[in-house]
Write a protein that holds these residues in place. Sequence first.
Motif, PDB file in Angstrom:
ATOM      1  N   TRP A   1       0.833  -1.207   0.000  1.00 29.01           N
ATOM      2  CA  TRP A   1       0.000   0.000   0.000  1.00 29.01           C
ATOM      3  C   TRP A   1       0.868   1.257   0.000  1.00 29.01           C
ATOM      4  CZ3 TRP A   1       0.054   3.709   3.928  1.00 29.01           C
ATOM      5  CH2 TRP A   1      -0.803   4.786   3.703  1.00 29.01           C
ATOM      6  N   LYS A   2       1.875   1.276   0.856  1.00 34.40           N
ATOM      7  CA  LYS A   2       2.720   2.466   0.986  1.00 34.40           C
ATOM      8  C   LYS A   2       3.399   2.819  -0.333  1.00 34.40           C
ATOM      9  CE  LYS A   2       6.413   4.434   3.849  1.00 34.40           C
ATOM     10  NZ  LYS A   2       7.360   4.183   4.968  1.00 34.40           N
ATOM     11  N   VAL A   3       3.930   1.799  -1.002  1.00 30.61           N
ATOM     12  CA  VAL A   3       4.618   2.025  -2.280  1.00 30.61           C
ATOM     13  C   VAL A   3       3.647   2.554  -3.333  1.00 30.61           C
ATOM     14  CG1 VAL A   3       5.768   0.856  -4.199  1.00 30.61           C
ATOM     15  CG2 VAL A   3       6.453   0.352  -1.853  1.00 30.61           C
ATOM     16  N   MET A   4       2.471   1.900  -3.425  1.00 34.25           N
ATOM     17  CA  MET A   4       1.507   2.326  -4.440  1.00 34.25           C
ATOM     18  C   MET A   4       0.962   3.719  -4.141  1.00 34.25           C
ATOM     19  SD  MET A   4       0.173   1.577  -7.313  1.00 34.25           S
ATOM     20  CE  MET A   4       0.558  -0.174  -7.475  1.00 34.25           C
ATOM     21  N   ARG A   5       0.745   4.023  -2.869  1.00 32.10           N
ATOM     22  CA  ARG A   5       0.254   5.358  -2.500  1.00 32.10           C
ATOM     23  C   ARG A   5       1.259   6.425  -2.931  1.00 32.10           C
ATOM     24  NH1 ARG A   5      -4.631   7.508   0.156  1.00 32.10           N
ATOM     25  NH2 ARG A   5      -4.101   9.673   0.487  1.00 32.10           N
ATOM     26  N   GLN A   6       2.533   6.157  -2.714  1.00 29.02           N
ATOM     27  CA  GLN A   6       3.568   7.108  -3.112  1.00 29.02           C
ATOM     28  C   GLN A   6       3.576   7.313  -4.631  1.00 29.02           C
ATOM     29  OE1 GLN A   6       7.018   5.229  -1.402  1.00 29.02           O
ATOM     30  NE2 GLN A   6       6.791   6.257   0.574  1.00 29.02           N
ATOM     31  N   LYS A   7       3.354   6.219  -5.362  1.00 22.70           N
ATOM     32  CA  LYS A   7       3.343   6.319  -6.821  1.00 22.70           C
ATOM     33  C   LYS A   7       2.168   7.138  -7.332  1.00 22.70           C
ATOM     34  CE  LYS A   7       5.550   1.794  -7.636  1.00 22.70           C
ATOM     35  NZ  LYS A   7       5.355   0.445  -8.200  1.00 22.70           N
ATOM     36  N   LEU A   8       1.022   7.025  -6.642  1.00 19.80           N
ATOM     37  CA  LEU A   8      -0.201   7.628  -7.161  1.00 19.80           C
ATOM     38  C   LEU A   8      -0.515   9.008  -6.601  1.00 19.80           C
ATOM     39  CD1 LEU A   8      -2.630   4.542  -7.178  1.00 19.80           C
ATOM     40  CD2 LEU A   8      -1.244   5.443  -9.052  1.00 19.80           C
TER      41      LEU A   8
ATOM     42  N   GLU B   1       7.939  -6.788 -11.254  1.00 21.96           N
ATOM     43  CA  GLU B   1       7.310  -7.326 -10.043  1.00 21.96           C
ATOM     44  C   GLU B   1       6.261  -6.364  -9.524  1.00 21.96           C
ATOM     45  OE1 GLU B   1       7.811 -10.244  -8.730  1.00 21.96           O
ATOM     46  OE2 GLU B   1       9.367 -10.804 -10.160  1.00 21.96           O
ATOM     47  N   PRO B   2       5.096  -6.898  -9.074  1.00 26.05           N
ATOM     48  CA  PRO B   2       4.085  -6.003  -8.518  1.00 26.05           C
ATOM     49  C   PRO B   2       4.552  -5.368  -7.221  1.00 26.05           C
ATOM     50  CG  PRO B   2       3.430  -8.314  -8.262  1.00 26.05           C
ATOM     51  CD  PRO B   2       4.651  -8.299  -9.105  1.00 26.05           C
ATOM     52  N   ASN B   3       4.335  -4.061  -7.076  1.00 32.83           N
ATOM     53  CA  ASN B   3       4.649  -3.317  -5.858  1.00 32.83           C
ATOM     54  C   ASN B   3       6.100  -3.518  -5.431  1.00 32.83           C
ATOM     55  OD1 ASN B   3       1.809  -2.407  -5.262  1.00 32.83           O
ATOM     56  ND2 ASN B   3       1.542  -4.626  -5.298  1.00 32.83           N
ATOM     57  N   SER B   4       6.998  -3.449  -6.387  1.00 34.39           N
ATOM     58  CA  SER B   4       8.400  -3.736  -6.115  1.00 34.39           C
ATOM     59  C   SER B   4       9.104  -2.616  -5.372  1.00 34.39           C
ATOM     60  CB  SER B   4       9.128  -3.996  -7.439  1.00 34.39           C
ATOM     61  OG  SER B   4       9.028  -2.855  -8.279  1.00 34.39           O
ATOM     62  N   GLY B   5       8.505  -1.451  -5.369  1.00 31.88           N
ATOM     63  CA  GLY B   5       9.135  -0.313  -4.722  1.00 31.88           C
ATOM     64  C   GLY B   5       9.776   0.629  -5.715  1.00 31.88           C
ATOM     65  N   GLY B   6       9.905   0.195  -6.965  1.00 29.85           N
ATOM     66  CA  GLY B   6      10.438   1.069  -7.999  1.00 29.85           C
ATOM     67  C   GLY B   6       9.393   2.055  -8.469  1.00 29.85           C
ATOM     68  N   GLU B   7       9.739   2.815  -9.503  1.00 28.78           N
ATOM     69  CA  GLU B   7       8.819   3.840  -9.973  1.00 28.78           C
ATOM     70  C   GLU B   7       7.815   3.313 -10.982  1.00 28.78           C
ATOM     71  OE1 GLU B   7      10.999   7.147 -11.408  1.00 28.78           O
ATOM     72  OE2 GLU B   7      12.160   7.425  -9.586  1.00 28.78           O
ATOM     73  N   GLY B   8       8.058   2.121 -11.510  1.00 33.07           N
ATOM     74  CA  GLY B   8       7.194   1.620 -12.562  1.00 33.07           C
ATOM     75  C   GLY B   8       5.925   0.953 -12.058  1.00 33.07           C
ATOM     76  N   LEU B   9       5.130   0.493 -13.012  1.00 33.12           N
ATOM     77  CA  LEU B   9       3.887  -0.213 -12.723  1.00 33.12           C
ATOM     78  C   LEU B   9       3.774  -1.411 -13.645  1.00 33.12           C
ATOM     79  CD1 LEU B   9       1.410   2.816 -12.596  1.00 33.12           C
ATOM     80  CD2 LEU B   9       2.118   1.460 -10.635  1.00 33.12           C
ATOM     81  N   THR B  10       3.238  -2.517 -13.131  1.00 29.99           N
ATOM     82  CA  THR B  10       2.967  -3.654 -13.992  1.00 29.99           C
ATOM     83  C   THR B  10       1.649  -3.427 -14.723  1.00 29.99           C
ATOM     84  OG1 THR B  10       1.693  -4.875 -12.349  1.00 29.99           O
ATOM     85  CG2 THR B  10       4.080  -5.166 -12.311  1.00 29.99           C
ATOM     86  N   MET B  11       1.380  -4.259 -15.736  1.00 35.30           N
ATOM     87  CA  MET B  11       0.120  -4.160 -16.444  1.00 35.30           C
ATOM     88  C   MET B  11      -1.054  -4.433 -15.492  1.00 35.30           C
ATOM     89  SD  MET B  11      -1.113  -3.481 -19.417  1.00 35.30           S
ATOM     90  CE  MET B  11      -2.493  -2.660 -18.667  1.00 35.30           C
ATOM     91  N   GLY B  12      -0.850  -5.418 -14.602  1.00 36.43           N
ATOM     92  CA  GLY B  12      -1.890  -5.735 -13.623  1.00 36.43           C
ATOM     93  C   GLY B  12      -2.168  -4.574 -12.692  1.00 36.43           C
TER      94      GLY B  12
END
Length: 505
Positions: free
Chosen positions: A130-137, A287-298
């Motif tokens: 959650w934390k990683v995705m929140r930061q991305k979004l 990888e999903p929610n890997s902590g990097g800046e990218g996003l998977t298709m899923g």
Amino acid sequence: MELVTLIISAFLGLVALVYYYLRRQQQHWCKHGIPDAPKPHLLFGNVSGIGRTAHTYTLLQGLYWDFKRRGLPIGGFMNFFQPAILVVDPEMSKSVLVRDFNVFHDRGIYVDTVGDPVSGGLFSLEGVQWKVMRQKLTSTFTSGKMKYMFGSVLSVAQELKAFMVENCHREDLELKNILQRFTMDVIGNVAFGIECNTIRCPDSEFRTMGNKAFEFDTVRIFKFFVGGKYMTLARRIGMKVVQEDVASFFMNLARSTVRLRENSDTKRNDFMNLLLEVRNNGKFSSEPNSGGEGLTMGEIAAQCFLFFTAGFETSSSTINFCLYELAMNPELQERLRSEIVDAITKDNGKVTYDTIMGMDLLERVVNETLRKYPPVDNLFRVSNARYTFPNTKYTIPAGTFLQIPVYAMHHDPEHFPEPDRFNPDRFLPEVMKSRHPFAYLPFGEGPRICIGMRFGLMQTKIGLVTMLRNFRFSPNAKTPRKMEFDPKVFVISPKMGLYLDIKPL
């Protein structure tokens, strides 16, 4: 004969074991010294009828008043056969949502980002994911990005206006349906960059799948909450909370949209474009929610699906309830229309983001609508450690599921006198100062406050300004005197259609 006897004995033994387990679960809060709700059903606990004959809000409201009359800041109950805590005191809500967020940072909802990728929206993710995705979004929902998407929403609103001009005279025109199609077109346009045109063509596959995504019967609700408690087991058996055809539709839609953008180098002022900007150097993460800046298709599909489900029914219902209340309060409707016309006139007839978001009475009317009809009737969290509520003797173990009954608090006369009366003056600054801030939680609060709040408010206000600037609404013989809510829809949504007399201005 002996084999039959053995099978029957084994079956009866299993039944007895299950019965013993369920009854022992119902003694959970007694063992922890926490007062609980009486007479839970063996399987459904204190939420019997949920998703069939009763909406969540009615069940939690009953529990809320039972505990409040007993002077309890919290109370224990059975959510199916899962022991849960209902938070009654707003100060305790503050502790859960903000002060002790480190203990309550997860919602306890089943999610499987691998086997059921569209379930992995920000709303459901836990812990580091959650934390990683929140930061991305976070950067995609600033006020600057709302202005970026404003024009797309406004163009759909113009389609709504054109449709209403042509059809407002029809006696069979039902507003709930029309407003759902408006918000669906907005989300389709802004999230996926597609012209759904459900305002004109209501039988589109996009609308069919969108409506199906919001169907919550007892079984699906059971999956959400029990899957949250036994998440590892649920993942092993491949349990899915999003219907197979719905998940497939939105995943394919996201894939095709991304492919189109990449192949044509198309850019639009929409959510999908912002998601693509988040990717790491134009490449998907492996990888999903890997902590990097990218996003998977899923992950992209999951966030678009969440954007759709969170923004479609909630905003359309809010506009629906607001027009209903304004039709029942014609003087207030005229005051609000005057504010809208004056503000737009001052801006030389232009409808801008700053104009709409700066209207004081409109802000208070929307807030009061969200007070009386909060789209999400309760908030939920799960504790990740043993926890004692401040200034109480009540201690809960790690893994406890908690619910904050937003609807019940919004209708408590201690916080909102005459709660059934529609009164926007409750949100005048001086009145708000006298009320506990955590008695009003339409979008949640704290680090997990709804990330799409700005977009939801913008979409709602554009819809209202479009309707009120061009039409006058009044009740007729078909207009319900009291709103009833659909128990099979997760959010607070009207059960019946909304019919009003509509006159063009």
